[in-house]
Motif scaffolding. Structure first.
Motif, PDB file in Angstrom:
ATOM      1  N   LEU A   1       0.807  -1.259   0.157  1.00  0.00           N
ATOM      2  CA  LEU A   1       0.223  -0.050  -0.015  1.00  0.00           C
ATOM      3  C   LEU A   1       0.863   1.341   0.100  1.00  0.00           C
ATOM      4  O   LEU A   1       0.529   2.141  -0.506  1.00  0.00           O
ATOM      5  N   ILE A   2       1.737   1.194   0.930  1.00  0.00           N
ATOM      6  CA  ILE A   2       2.845   2.378   0.916  1.00  0.00           C
ATOM      7  C   ILE A   2       3.169   2.711  -0.442  1.00  0.00           C
ATOM      8  O   ILE A   2       3.634   3.803  -0.794  1.00  0.00           O
ATOM      9  N   GLU A   3       3.701   1.590  -1.187  1.00  0.00           N
ATOM     10  CA  GLU A   3       4.457   1.633  -2.515  1.00  0.00           C
ATOM     11  C   GLU A   3       3.635   2.285  -3.358  1.00  0.00           C
ATOM     12  O   GLU A   3       3.862   3.252  -4.215  1.00  0.00           O
ATOM     13  N   ASN A   4       2.361   1.857  -3.490  1.00  0.00           N
ATOM     14  CA  ASN A   4       1.234   2.432  -4.365  1.00  0.00           C
ATOM     15  C   ASN A   4       0.896   3.769  -3.928  1.00  0.00           C
ATOM     16  O   ASN A   4       0.945   4.465  -5.129  1.00  0.00           O
ATOM     17  N   ILE A   5       0.690   4.080  -2.727  1.00  0.00           N
ATOM     18  CA  ILE A   5       0.367   5.433  -2.505  1.00  0.00           C
ATOM     19  C   ILE A   5       1.516   6.474  -2.717  1.00  0.00           C
ATOM     20  O   ILE A   5       1.219   7.548  -3.380  1.00  0.00           O
ATOM     21  N   SER A   6       2.756   6.015  -2.628  1.00  0.00           N
ATOM     22  CA  SER A   6       4.158   6.937  -2.936  1.00  0.00           C
ATOM     23  C   SER A   6       4.232   7.054  -4.368  1.00  0.00           C
ATOM     24  O   SER A   6       4.279   8.293  -4.974  1.00  0.00           O
TER      25      SER A   6
ATOM     26  N   ALA B   1      -5.534   9.229  -2.233  1.00  0.00           N
ATOM     27  CA  ALA B   1      -4.788   7.963  -2.180  1.00  0.00           C
ATOM     28  C   ALA B   1      -5.617   7.045  -1.362  1.00  0.00           C
ATOM     29  O   ALA B   1      -5.800   5.857  -1.882  1.00  0.00           O
ATOM     30  N   PHE B   2      -5.622   7.189  -0.359  1.00  0.00           N
ATOM     31  CA  PHE B   2      -6.695   6.504   0.545  1.00  0.00           C
ATOM     32  C   PHE B   2      -7.993   5.895  -0.063  1.00  0.00           C
ATOM     33  O   PHE B   2      -8.406   4.839  -0.043  1.00  0.00           O
ATOM     34  N   SER B   3      -8.547   6.882  -0.493  1.00  0.00           N
ATOM     35  CA  SER B   3      -9.934   6.611  -1.150  1.00  0.00           C
ATOM     36  C   SER B   3      -9.799   5.680  -2.519  1.00  0.00           C
ATOM     37  O   SER B   3     -10.587   4.561  -2.515  1.00  0.00           O
ATOM     38  N   ILE B   4      -8.788   5.865  -3.253  1.00  0.00           N
ATOM     39  CA  ILE B   4      -8.650   5.310  -4.656  1.00  0.00           C
ATOM     40  C   ILE B   4      -8.157   3.952  -4.323  1.00  0.00           C
ATOM     41  O   ILE B   4      -8.739   2.789  -4.778  1.00  0.00           O
ATOM     42  N   LEU B   5      -7.490   3.611  -3.258  1.00  0.00           N
ATOM     43  CA  LEU B   5      -6.966   2.151  -2.882  1.00  0.00           C
ATOM     44  C   LEU B   5      -7.806   1.575  -1.861  1.00  0.00           C
ATOM     45  O   LEU B   5      -7.487   0.394  -1.480  1.00  0.00           O
ATOM     46  N   HIS B   6      -8.832   2.422  -1.540  1.00  0.00           N
ATOM     47  CA  HIS B   6      -9.749   1.854  -0.437  1.00  0.00           C
ATOM     48  C   HIS B   6      -9.163   1.288   0.874  1.00  0.00           C
ATOM     49  O   HIS B   6      -9.176   0.018   1.494  1.00  0.00           O
ATOM     50  N   VAL B   7      -8.168   2.083   1.490  1.00  0.00           N
ATOM     51  CA  VAL B   7      -7.593   1.641   2.656  1.00  0.00           C
ATOM     52  C   VAL B   7      -8.427   1.966   3.976  1.00  0.00           C
ATOM     53  O   VAL B   7      -9.109   2.851   3.996  1.00  0.00           O
ATOM     54  N   LYS B   8      -8.458   0.722   4.668  1.00  0.00           N
ATOM     55  CA  LYS B   8      -8.971   0.681   5.986  1.00  0.00           C
ATOM     56  C   LYS B   8      -8.629   2.098   6.656  1.00  0.00           C
ATOM     57  O   LYS B   8      -7.323   2.328   6.856  1.00  0.00           O
ATOM     58  N   LYS B   9      -9.543   2.501   7.497  1.00  0.00           N
ATOM     59  CA  LYS B   9      -9.164   3.659   8.522  1.00  0.00           C
ATOM     60  C   LYS B   9      -8.249   3.209   9.556  1.00  0.00           C
ATOM     61  O   LYS B   9      -7.392   4.052   9.863  1.00  0.00           O
ATOM     62  N   GLU B  10      -8.512   1.858   9.963  1.00  0.00           N
ATOM     63  CA  GLU B  10      -7.102   1.555  11.175  1.00  0.00           C
ATOM     64  C   GLU B  10      -5.878   1.436  10.471  1.00  0.00           C
ATOM     65  O   GLU B  10      -4.816   1.617  11.281  1.00  0.00           O
ATOM     66  N   LEU B  11      -5.801   1.417   9.034  1.00  0.00           N
ATOM     67  CA  LEU B  11      -4.253   1.271   8.577  1.00  0.00           C
ATOM     68  C   LEU B  11      -3.726   2.661   8.331  1.00  0.00           C
ATOM     69  O   LEU B  11      -2.549   2.729   8.254  1.00  0.00           O
ATOM     70  N   GLN B  12      -4.830   3.459   8.201  1.00  0.00           N
ATOM     71  CA  GLN B  12      -4.169   4.885   7.661  1.00  0.00           C
ATOM     72  C   GLN B  12      -3.182   5.557   8.412  1.00  0.00           C
ATOM     73  O   GLN B  12      -2.075   6.287   7.987  1.00  0.00           O
ATOM     74  N   PRO B  13      -3.509   5.732   9.855  1.00  0.00           N
ATOM     75  CA  PRO B  13      -2.251   6.282  10.849  1.00  0.00           C
ATOM     76  C   PRO B  13      -0.988   5.427  10.717  1.00  0.00           C
ATOM     77  O   PRO B  13       0.145   6.147  10.717  1.00  0.00           O
ATOM     78  N   LYS B  14      -0.999   4.158  10.592  1.00  0.00           N
ATOM     79  CA  LYS B  14       0.091   3.467  10.245  1.00  0.00           C
ATOM     80  C   LYS B  14       0.991   3.663   9.157  1.00  0.00           C
ATOM     81  O   LYS B  14       2.198   3.840   8.976  1.00  0.00           O
ATOM     82  N   ILE B  15       0.050   4.031   7.957  1.00  0.00           N
ATOM     83  CA  ILE B  15       0.685   4.510   6.741  1.00  0.00           C
ATOM     84  C   ILE B  15       1.372   5.809   6.783  1.00  0.00           C
ATOM     85  O   ILE B  15       2.289   6.442   6.261  1.00  0.00           O
ATOM     86  N   LEU B  16       0.398   6.820   7.459  1.00  0.00           N
ATOM     87  CA  LEU B  16       0.908   8.225   7.659  1.00  0.00           C
ATOM     88  C   LEU B  16       2.284   8.295   8.454  1.00  0.00           C
ATOM     89  O   LEU B  16       3.220   9.066   7.949  1.00  0.00           O
ATOM     90  N   LYS B  17       2.426   7.407   9.238  1.00  0.00           N
ATOM     91  CA  LYS B  17       3.478   7.303  10.258  1.00  0.00           C
ATOM     92  C   LYS B  17       4.759   6.985   9.424  1.00  0.00           C
ATOM     93  O   LYS B  17       5.825   7.379   9.535  1.00  0.00           O
ATOM     94  N   ARG B  18       4.603   5.930   8.524  1.00  0.00           N
ATOM     95  CA  ARG B  18       5.680   5.255   7.735  1.00  0.00           C
ATOM     96  C   ARG B  18       6.186   6.272   6.685  1.00  0.00           C
ATOM     97  O   ARG B  18       7.339   6.190   6.337  1.00  0.00           O
TER      98      ARG B  18
END
Length: 65
Positions: free
Chosen positions: A25-30, A44-61
């Protein structure tokens, strides 16, 4: 009933799968952000249908929190 070793293996296997999904997911968002295809991370979260609970982890990374 499984042994401790089997349980540990299954736990690490699940961790590896989840980490792989998150890395992907991080690679695709980048790629979306770098290409200019989208203007912000929420798109990006919307397009890739990223779950709400994963979003903070992705933002941190991505150091975007």
């Amino acid at each position: 009933m499984c042994t401790f070793g089997q349980g540990a293996f299954l736990a690490w296997k699940d961790y590896g799968i989840e980490k792989g999904k998150l890395d992907n997911l991080i690679e695709n968002i980048s790629a979306l952000l770098e290409s200019g295809t989208i203007s912000d991370i929420q798109q990006a979260f919307s397009i890739l249908h990223v779950k709400k609970e994963l979003q903070p982890k992705i933002l941190k990374r991505l150091n975007l929190n």
